[in-house]
Write an enzyme that holds these catalytic residues in place. Structure first.
Site, PDB file in Angstrom:
ATOM      1  N   ALA A   5     -52.451  21.756   3.649  1.00 25.94           N
ATOM      2  CA  ALA A   5     -53.673  22.573   2.834  1.00 25.94           C
ATOM      3  C   ALA A   5     -53.863  23.448   3.971  1.00 25.94           C
ATOM      4  O   ALA A   5     -54.121  24.084   4.789  1.00 25.94           O
ATOM      5  CB  ALA A   5     -54.913  21.133   3.478  1.00 25.94           C
ATOM      6  N   GLY A  39     -49.012  18.934   4.090  1.00 27.06           N
ATOM      7  CA  GLY A  39     -50.100  18.485   2.258  1.00 27.06           C
ATOM      8  C   GLY A  39     -48.725  19.298   1.162  1.00 27.06           C
ATOM      9  O   GLY A  39     -47.793  18.459   0.228  1.00 27.06           O
ATOM     10  N   GLU A  92     -46.009  16.775   1.440  1.00 32.34           N
ATOM     11  CA  GLU A  92     -46.484  15.641   0.771  1.00 32.34           C
ATOM     12  C   GLU A  92     -46.672  16.121  -1.000  1.00 32.34           C
ATOM     13  O   GLU A  92     -46.183  15.117  -1.899  1.00 32.34           O
ATOM     14  CB  GLU A  92     -48.133  15.471   1.310  1.00 32.34           C
ATOM     15  CG  GLU A  92     -48.527  14.334   1.964  1.00 32.34           C
ATOM     16  CD  GLU A  92     -49.599  14.849   2.768  1.00 32.34           C
ATOM     17  OE1 GLU A  92     -50.189  15.703   2.571  1.00 32.34           O
ATOM     18  OE2 GLU A  92     -49.851  13.657   2.847  1.00 32.34           O
ATOM     19  N   GLU A 114     -49.983  17.568  10.769  1.00 37.88           N
ATOM     20  CA  GLU A 114     -51.252  17.420  10.748  1.00 37.88           C
ATOM     21  C   GLU A 114     -52.269  17.274  12.661  1.00 37.88           C
ATOM     22  O   GLU A 114     -53.111  17.452  12.372  1.00 37.88           O
ATOM     23  CB  GLU A 114     -51.924  16.021   9.897  1.00 37.88           C
ATOM     24  CG  GLU A 114     -51.536  17.199   8.646  1.00 37.88           C
ATOM     25  CD  GLU A 114     -50.629  16.575   7.945  1.00 37.88           C
ATOM     26  OE1 GLU A 114     -49.211  16.689   8.349  1.00 37.88           O
ATOM     27  OE2 GLU A 114     -50.272  16.551   6.648  1.00 37.88           O
TER      28      GLU A 114
END
Ligand code: T1G
Length: 709
Positions: free
Chosen positions: A66, A112, A115, A135
């Site tokens: 992210a 992310g 993911e 994270e």
């Protein structure tokens, strides 16, 4: 389908849409890239010509995660949950896509980014790339299904290790875990991904049984899950103290990993929201970003740093040998100078010893290690041999005359553009440079012991230091993988004086009847790696005493040596190096030094002091008020005026707890008006050591903070 985008590249190859992320610097999932990604996917899904989709990245990143600069802006959980929900719907749509989705992992596939890759039906990775869910290092947890898809793909034990440590794994290990379906050389990545697409379109492979969210065969039984989570919670209790994310990650595993994936990701989203809005996450993300911004100052903007290949190291003592390690380990040629052959031999041996860990952990091959010392390091006792070096770092005895004499000799030996960096820990660099024809070439390169391990490099600008010298020094700091924090020339520069300020309040508490052990415990509870007495025993009570005297001379009566400090110093027990200081190290574990106990008792008797208890709050308020005040004085004096750098220096230079962000971040959270009133109370009680800096009073009166929010 449309192929013209700004932040992604789209190409159609025989009915396969190849979407490449292209959002500098690391293909982070910034909003502008995500919007184009979603648009291109919807276009590919709608376009009958398109039979399959390949996702890949550009440069050395697939997707690095992210966009954490955007995450920093999020103010409330409620504001963010709808976005997370949409993100999950999109990932679910990817999984349910009738057109096979293949991730071609070309580079860093993190957070992310992983993911996204796990929402694909198939993953091909290039050899040697980083894959991970880091994270937790940012005070977060994987918020786009990572805590629920990864265990389904690779089992809970391996997933838990990856997610709770945040460590990257190489694609080779990911392949062995079953997280990656094929592992190929980088140049074969795209072709392999296209061939995989063919396997789906030809019916050889199906998408339905390749939806990670619907995989249950690798999930643990309820009993296994319970015991693994209990064990992990117990194991992480110490390290996770003060942090939030590790605990929330465990909750994701405990409440999730069911047969109802939708339920599981809603649990994860809620727990992610708790982390995202926490101070800890904001502090850790800020430290991550500030670490990369450190050393970028307006005064050096646009300056080209000098190229450095060969470095002279003057002095092969404790610091010199550690710096030799840094030079050799980062591709520099080094020449070690010392006063005689015996000193040189000792220095080389000490430098070799600093590699012991790397050799033991096979992080450095023996023959490479031997090659470094045979071909990259030379030694000499003759300063005249320094004629071809590009930088000089000096760590000789802490004597101003000796240093100045060496620098004056080198001035006629080295090229005029060679930077003179001194590792002095306390001598005024402006004075040191005053003997040079060109004082602008001199700068402080202050390493922290052990130099090969401590991440901080404190770069001290003397009054005459030139912008060019600074630009070269910051670039060199980055090249030896240090965090370069630039400060001004003053007593103790920044870190030592700031640490002295943070720990300096302890003697006032002890002199007021508070047991020293409770001050130690309070600072450990706060998150410091050690308390004031343990630190003093490590650095040397005599060293601290002389620094205190220097500060009193140069900074005024605020720093007058406390009578109890004087009494303890006069005992002659200077800490670990003499076998006893505040603690007696002849015992294991060390016990309070009876001579200090006696000196304190005598001080109590002579001054009618009654021993008393102090709460953790009283201790921390006093210690932090003192530290914050010192920071304000230093800003006033022009030592350093960038709160982000000051906080970074304390985190990386002294182990200040990163989850608290730093001393100035803590001050903002406490409220500067509260800090000033605490100081005024302490000043009334204990005297001028706690006189609030004018800057602090002005900022408090104007409702200002150190950081802009
Ligand atoms: N967002 C925004 N900027 C980033 C960034 C990120 N995620 N990562 C790096 N940068 C910037 C960095 O500040 C620097 O900027 C430049 O890129 C180069 O960085 C939902 C919520 C990828 C291994 O934690 O580990 O996904 O100073 O010097 O040495 O579950 O960057 O140059 O202007 O480090 O080549 C999870 C963090 C996010 C990865 C590359 N991802 N990044 O190392 O370059 S949270 C991460 C890294 C998340 C989801 C959750 C490294 C790198 P500038 P650099 P590098």
């Amino acid at each position: 389908m449309k192929t013209e985008y700004e932040w992604i590249k789209v190409e159609v190859k025989d009915g396969v849409a190849v979407i490449a992320f292209n959002n500098p610097p690391v293909n982070q999932l910034s909003e502008h890239m995500v919007l184009e990604f979603v648009e291109a996917m919807q276009d590919a899904w709608a376009d009958e010509e398109i039979k399959a989709i390949v996702l890949t990245g550009t440069g050395k990143n697939f997707i690095a995660g992210a966009d954490i600069t955007q995450l920093l802006q999020v103010k409330s959980k409620e504001e963010f949950l709808p976005f997370l929900q949409k993100n999950h719907e999109f990932h679910n749509a990817m999984e349910l896509s009738p057109k096979p989705l293949i991730a071609a992992i070309n580079g860093n596939c993190l957070g992310g980014g992983l993911e996204v890759a796990m929402a694909c039906h198939y993953r091909v990775a290039a050899q040697g790339v980083n894959i991970g869910l880091p994270e937790v290092k940012l005070g977060l947890l994987p918020g786009a299904g990572g805590t629920q898809r990864l265990p389904r793909l690779i089992g809970l034990p391996n997933a838990m290790e990856m997610i709770t440590t945040g460590k990257f794994i190489k694609s080779e290990k990911a392949f062995s875990y079953g997280l990656v379906d094929e592992l190929v050389p980088a140049e074969e990545l795209l072709d392999t991904a296209l061939a995989a697409a063919e396997k789906f379109t030809s019916g050889q492979l199906g998408t339905a049984n390749r939806m990670a969210s619907q995989r249950f065969d690798r999930l643990p039984s309820a009993a296994e899950k319970k015991s693994l989570i209990e064990f992990s919670r117990a194991m992480m209790a110490d390290k996770a103290k003060g942090y939030i994310a590790p605990w929330k990650i465990m909750d994701c595993f405990e409440k999730g990993l069911t047969t109802d994936y939708q339920h599981d990701v809603e649990v994860e989203a809620d727990l992610f929201g708790d982390c995202l809005v926490s101070d800890v996450a904001k502090n850790l993300i800020s430290i991550f970003l500030n670490e990369r911004a450190a050393g970028r100052l307006p005064r050096t903007k646009g300056l080209e740093p000098a190229q450095i290949k060969k470095v002279a190291m003057l002095g092969g003592g404790v610091m010199g040998s550690g710096i030799i390690h840094l030079l050799l380990a980062n591709g520099f040629e080094a020449v070690l100078w010392d006063i005689n052959d015996e000193a040189l031999d000792k220095g080389v041996e000490a430098a070799k010893k600093t590699f012991a860990y790397k050799l033991k952990k096979k992080k450095l091959a023996k023959d490479a290690f031997e090659d470094l010392f045979a071909n990259k390091l030379s030694t000499t006792t003759d300063l005249a041999d320094m004629g071809d070096v590009d930088l000089v770092i000096e760590a000789v005895v802490e004597n101003m005359e000796i240093k100045q004499d060496i620098w004056q000799k080198l001035e006629s030996i080295c090229r005029d553009d060679v930077v003179f960096g001194t590792n002095t820990s306390a001598l005024p660099i402006t004075d040191m440079a005053s003997v040079l024809k060109d004082p602008g070439r001199m700068i402080g390169l202050h390493f922290f012991n052990p130099a090969e391990r401590m991440p901080l490099l404190e770069i001290i600008c003397a009054q005459q230091t030139s912008d060019q010298t600074l630009a070269t020094s910051v670039s060199f700091g980055r090249a030896i993988k240090k965090v370069p924090v630039v400060v001004g020339d003053g007593p103790g520069f920044y870190v030592s004086r700031q640490l002295g300020g943070l720990m300096g309040g302890a003697v006032f508490l002890t002199a007021d009847g508070v047991d020293g052990a409770s001050v130690e415990q309070a600072m450990l509870e706060f998150g410091m790696p050690m308390g004031p007495a343990t630190l003093a025993d490590l650095t040397g009570i005599d060293i601290n005493y002389h620094v205190n005297q220097t500060f009193a001379k140069r900074l005024g009566e605020r720093y007058a040596v406390h009578p109890l400090t004087e009494a303890i110093y006069q005992l002659g027990d200077y800490g670990r190096k003499t076998g006893a200081g505040y603690l007696d190290y002849s015992q294991d574990p060390p016990v309070p030094n009876p001579r200090v106990v006696e000196a304190v008792a005598k001080y109590y008797a002579d001054n009618n002091v009654e021993p008393r208890q102090a709460s953790q709050e009283e201790i921390i308020d006093l210690m932090l008020a003192c530290g914050i005040n010192e920071a304000a004085y230093m800003i006033q004096e022009g030592i350093c005026d960038r709160p982000a750098d000051m906080d970074l220096a304390m985190v990386y230079g002294t182990g200040f707890p990163p989850y608290r962000g730093g001393i100035l971040r803590y001050a903002d959270k406490w409220g500067l008006d509260q800090v000033v009133s605490a100081l005024e109370g302490l000043e009334a009680k204990y005297g001028p050591r706690f006189t609030p800096a004018q800057l602090l009073k002005d900022m408090a009166a104007e409702g200002k903070t150190f950081y802009s929010y």
